[in-house]
Write a protein that holds these residues in place. Structure first.
Motif, PDB file in Angstrom:
ATOM      1  N   ARG A  67     133.774  21.818  40.157  1.00 26.70           N
ATOM      2  CA  ARG A  67     134.894  21.255  40.916  1.00 26.70           C
ATOM      3  C   ARG A  67     134.401  20.307  41.995  1.00 26.70           C
ATOM      4  O   ARG A  67     133.281  20.411  42.466  1.00 26.70           O
ATOM      5  CB  ARG A  67     135.764  22.347  41.510  1.00 26.70           C
ATOM      6  CG  ARG A  67     135.089  23.207  42.538  1.00 26.70           C
ATOM      7  CD  ARG A  67     135.994  24.318  43.051  1.00 26.70           C
ATOM      8  NE  ARG A  67     136.524  25.157  42.017  1.00 26.70           N
ATOM      9  CZ  ARG A  67     135.981  26.285  41.592  1.00 26.70           C
ATOM     10  NH1 ARG A  67     134.896  26.734  42.153  1.00 26.70           N
ATOM     11  NH2 ARG A  67     136.529  26.976  40.634  1.00 26.70           N
ATOM     12  N   PHE A  68     135.258  19.371  42.320  1.00 25.64           N
ATOM     13  CA  PHE A  68     135.024  18.407  43.390  1.00 25.64           C
ATOM     14  C   PHE A  68     136.334  18.228  44.139  1.00 25.64           C
ATOM     15  O   PHE A  68     137.410  18.446  43.581  1.00 25.64           O
ATOM     16  CB  PHE A  68     134.630  17.020  42.845  1.00 25.64           C
ATOM     17  CG  PHE A  68     133.259  16.926  42.271  1.00 25.64           C
ATOM     18  CD1 PHE A  68     132.146  16.834  43.090  1.00 25.64           C
ATOM     19  CD2 PHE A  68     133.076  16.886  40.897  1.00 25.64           C
ATOM     20  CE1 PHE A  68     130.883  16.704  42.558  1.00 25.64           C
ATOM     21  CE2 PHE A  68     131.804  16.773  40.349  1.00 25.64           C
ATOM     22  CZ  PHE A  68     130.703  16.679  41.187  1.00 25.64           C
ATOM     23  N   THR A  94     137.239  19.845  33.055  1.00 19.95           N
ATOM     24  CA  THR A  94     138.110  20.131  31.914  1.00 19.95           C
ATOM     25  C   THR A  94     137.295  20.490  30.674  1.00 19.95           C
ATOM     26  O   THR A  94     137.858  20.966  29.697  1.00 19.95           O
ATOM     27  CB  THR A  94     138.995  18.916  31.572  1.00 19.95           C
ATOM     28  OG1 THR A  94     138.148  17.848  31.146  1.00 19.95           O
ATOM     29  CG2 THR A  94     139.851  18.499  32.756  1.00 19.95           C
ATOM     30  N   GLY A  95     136.002  20.208  30.698  1.00 17.72           N
ATOM     31  CA  GLY A  95     135.170  20.417  29.524  1.00 17.72           C
ATOM     32  C   GLY A  95     135.178  19.221  28.592  1.00 17.72           C
ATOM     33  O   GLY A  95     134.508  19.213  27.568  1.00 17.72           O
ATOM     34  N   GLU A  96     135.961  18.201  28.935  1.00 14.10           N
ATOM     35  CA  GLU A  96     136.042  16.988  28.116  1.00 14.10           C
ATOM     36  C   GLU A  96     135.165  15.895  28.710  1.00 14.10           C
ATOM     37  O   GLU A  96     134.818  15.923  29.881  1.00 14.10           O
ATOM     38  CB  GLU A  96     137.486  16.477  28.075  1.00 14.10           C
ATOM     39  CG  GLU A  96     138.471  17.449  27.482  1.00 14.10           C
ATOM     40  CD  GLU A  96     139.900  16.967  27.631  1.00 14.10           C
ATOM     41  OE1 GLU A  96     140.141  16.006  28.381  1.00 14.10           O
ATOM     42  OE2 GLU A  96     140.775  17.568  26.992  1.00 14.10           O
ATOM     43  N   GLN A  97     134.864  14.934  27.870  1.00 12.62           N
ATOM     44  CA  GLN A  97     134.153  13.743  28.315  1.00 12.62           C
ATOM     45  C   GLN A  97     135.187  12.628  28.417  1.00 12.62           C
ATOM     46  O   GLN A  97     135.989  12.425  27.512  1.00 12.62           O
ATOM     47  CB  GLN A  97     133.069  13.380  27.307  1.00 12.62           C
ATOM     48  CG  GLN A  97     132.211  12.224  27.724  1.00 12.62           C
ATOM     49  CD  GLN A  97     131.097  11.975  26.711  1.00 12.62           C
ATOM     50  OE1 GLN A  97     131.083  12.529  25.627  1.00 12.62           O
ATOM     51  NE2 GLN A  97     130.173  11.128  27.079  1.00 12.62           N
ATOM     52  N   PRO A  99     131.788  13.398  32.664  1.00 13.80           N
ATOM     53  CA  PRO A  99     132.683  14.559  32.571  1.00 13.80           C
ATOM     54  C   PRO A  99     134.038  14.278  33.230  1.00 13.80           C
ATOM     55  O   PRO A  99     134.107  13.565  34.234  1.00 13.80           O
ATOM     56  CB  PRO A  99     131.932  15.649  33.335  1.00 13.80           C
ATOM     57  CG  PRO A  99     130.511  15.211  33.354  1.00 13.80           C
ATOM     58  CD  PRO A  99     130.537  13.713  33.346  1.00 13.80           C
ATOM     59  N   ARG A 100     135.075  14.846  32.635  1.00 11.88           N
ATOM     60  CA  ARG A 100     136.435  14.670  33.148  1.00 11.88           C
ATOM     61  C   ARG A 100     136.809  15.891  33.997  1.00 11.88           C
ATOM     62  O   ARG A 100     136.512  17.024  33.645  1.00 11.88           O
ATOM     63  CB  ARG A 100     137.406  14.521  32.005  1.00 11.88           C
ATOM     64  CG  ARG A 100     138.834  14.378  32.503  1.00 11.88           C
ATOM     65  CD  ARG A 100     139.703  13.634  31.562  1.00 11.88           C
ATOM     66  NE  ARG A 100     139.310  12.231  31.522  1.00 11.88           N
ATOM     67  CZ  ARG A 100     139.708  11.396  30.586  1.00 11.88           C
ATOM     68  NH1 ARG A 100     140.486  11.809  29.613  1.00 11.88           N
ATOM     69  NH2 ARG A 100     139.333  10.143  30.613  1.00 11.88           N
TER      70      ARG A 100
END
Length: 85
Positions: free
Chosen positions: A7-8, A38-41, A47-48
């Motif tokens: 997280r950011f 999210t685990g997505e690129q 990373p998203r």
């Protein structure tokens, strides 16, 4: 295996805002959002992260926001997205 932060906090600040003091960057933000991986690129290859109406592609190594959507739209001109210190 490289692990990325989960997280950011993304800060939306006026583009002209360049104060190097971390406390002033946070105080100058017009909006902040805690985003989580999210685990997505993303389209940028980074990373998203998503949360609180913000979707961001973030380079975790440099802590740079490479792409961002706010409430489903591109960031308004005159604003930039930064990662909170």
């Amino acid at each position: 295996m490289t692990t990325h932060p989960q997280r950011f906090t993304v800060l939306l600040v006026p583009e002209h805002f360049e104060d190097p003091q971390p406390a002033t960057v946070e105080a100058g933000a017009v909006r902040s959002a805690l985003v989580e991986a999210t685990g997505e690129q993303g389209e940028t290859g980074y990373p998203r992260y998503a949360g609180e109406g913000v979707i961001a592609d973030i380079d975790p190594r440099t802590r740079t926001v490479e792409a961002v959507l706010v409430d489903g739209a591109e960031l308004d001109y005159g604003f930039q997205a930064k990662i909170a210190p």
